[in-house]
Design a protein around this motif. Structure first.
Motif, short mmCIF file in Angstrom:
data_model
loop_
_atom_site.label_atom_id
_atom_site.label_comp_id
_atom_site.label_asym_id
_atom_site.label_seq_id
_atom_site.Cartn_x
_atom_site.Cartn_y
_atom_site.Cartn_z
N GLU A 138 0.83 -1.21 0.00
CA GLU A 138 0.00 0.00 0.00
C GLU A 138 0.86 1.25 0.00
O GLU A 138 0.55 2.24 -0.67
CB GLU A 138 -0.94 -0.02 1.21
CG GLU A 138 -2.02 -1.08 1.11
CD GLU A 138 -2.89 -1.12 2.34
OE1 GLU A 138 -2.51 -0.51 3.36
OE2 GLU A 138 -3.96 -1.77 2.31
N ALA A 139 1.94 1.24 0.78
CA ALA A 139 2.83 2.40 0.83
C ALA A 139 3.49 2.64 -0.53
O ALA A 139 3.60 3.78 -1.00
CB ALA A 139 3.90 2.19 1.91
N LEU A 141 2.32 1.67 -3.45
CA LEU A 141 1.29 2.11 -4.39
C LEU A 141 0.98 3.59 -4.22
O LEU A 141 0.83 4.32 -5.21
CB LEU A 141 0.03 1.28 -4.18
CG LEU A 141 -1.16 1.60 -5.09
CD1 LEU A 141 -0.79 1.36 -6.56
CD2 LEU A 141 -2.38 0.77 -4.72
N GLN A 142 0.90 4.04 -2.98
CA GLN A 142 0.64 5.46 -2.72
C GLN A 142 1.77 6.32 -3.27
O GLN A 142 1.54 7.39 -3.86
CB GLN A 142 0.48 5.69 -1.21
CG GLN A 142 0.13 7.11 -0.84
CD GLN A 142 -1.23 7.52 -1.39
OE1 GLN A 142 -2.15 6.72 -1.42
NE2 GLN A 142 -1.35 8.77 -1.82
N THR A 143 3.00 5.85 -3.12
CA THR A 143 4.14 6.59 -3.66
C THR A 143 4.09 6.68 -5.18
O THR A 143 4.36 7.72 -5.78
CB THR A 143 5.46 5.91 -3.23
OG1 THR A 143 5.52 5.88 -1.80
CG2 THR A 143 6.65 6.66 -3.77
N ILE A 145 1.37 6.51 -7.09
CA ILE A 145 0.27 7.40 -7.50
C ILE A 145 0.68 8.86 -7.34
O ILE A 145 0.42 9.69 -8.22
CB ILE A 145 -0.99 7.09 -6.66
CG1 ILE A 145 -1.51 5.68 -7.00
CG2 ILE A 145 -2.07 8.13 -6.92
CD1 ILE A 145 -2.66 5.22 -6.13
N SER A 146 1.32 9.17 -6.22
CA SER A 146 1.76 10.55 -6.00
C SER A 146 2.79 10.96 -7.06
O SER A 146 2.75 12.08 -7.59
CB SER A 146 2.37 10.68 -4.59
OG SER A 146 1.43 10.38 -3.60
#
Length: 204
Positions: A138-139, A141-143, A145-146
């Motif tokens: 999840e971490a 993936l968030q990186t 996307i950002s």
């Protein structure tokens, strides 16, 4: 020397389609010489055996009459009794239930097969060491996307003046499509490069 024609030419000669000539050949009703049709011999044979308009053997003159008489004399089938109708309805109902049960069983088996395949895939991934904790995924993936959003904003800012000056809507749409395609391609390359670096580190 006999007159010889190709199959297509002989079809035109007889005023029929090519399929009729093929039917005659299959039934040995055409005389062929070196792959071509002997016109005189074939005409003579067909004159006695074949209806030239249909390319089929003519039926005896009284065949249709006999067939019509036989059909008229045929008795009407007996109407089913109530007991027969009930039995037929009951059989139809049981067949429907059996078909429904069979379909449900087939779906259950397919679901079981899918679960086994997923389980095998996860087991193989675990053995290969490619599974990661959900929190780490999840971490990451968030990186990702950002990072993609930042790249997209940067590209839009760089092309904002050109977009503002363009008055043709189709060209504006094309420019935006190009920007998105560029960012997507660059980002995909960056992700692939990052994966390769991680593999190199793991190998080292």
């Amino acid at each position: 020397m006999p007159e010889l024609l190709t199959k297509a030419a002989y079809a035109r000669h007889r005023g029929v389609g090519k399929s009729a000539v093929s039917n005659w050949i299959n039934r040995d009703q055409i005389v062929l010489v070196d792959g071509k049709v002997d016109v005189a011999a074939s005409d003579a044979r067909l004159g006695a055996m074949v209806d030239a308009a249909s390319g089929r053997d003519p039926a005896p003159a009284n065949a249709a009459k006999k067939s019509g008489v036989a059909e008229a004399e045929r008795q009407r089938p007996e109407q089913p009794t109530r007991a027969t109708a009930r039995a037929s309805h009951a059989k139809s109902g049981s067949d429907s239930v059996a078909n429904s049960d069979a379909a449900q069983l087939a779906q259950e088996r397919l679901a079981e097969i899918r679960e086994r395949r997923i389980g095998h895939s996860l087991k193989n991934a675990e053995i290969a060491g490619t599974l990661v904790p959900i929190a780490a995924f999840e971490a990451r993936l968030q990186t990702m996307i950002s990072g993609f959003c930042e790249r997209m904003q940067s590209e839009l800012r760089a092309g904002s003046e050109a977009l503002a000056l363009e008055t043709d809507k189709r060209k504006v749409r094309g420019m935006l499509d190009d920007m998105i395609h560029k960012v997507r391609s660059d980002f995909a390359d960056a992700i692939e490069a990052g994966v390769e670096e991680e593999d190199d580190e793991a190998d080292g």
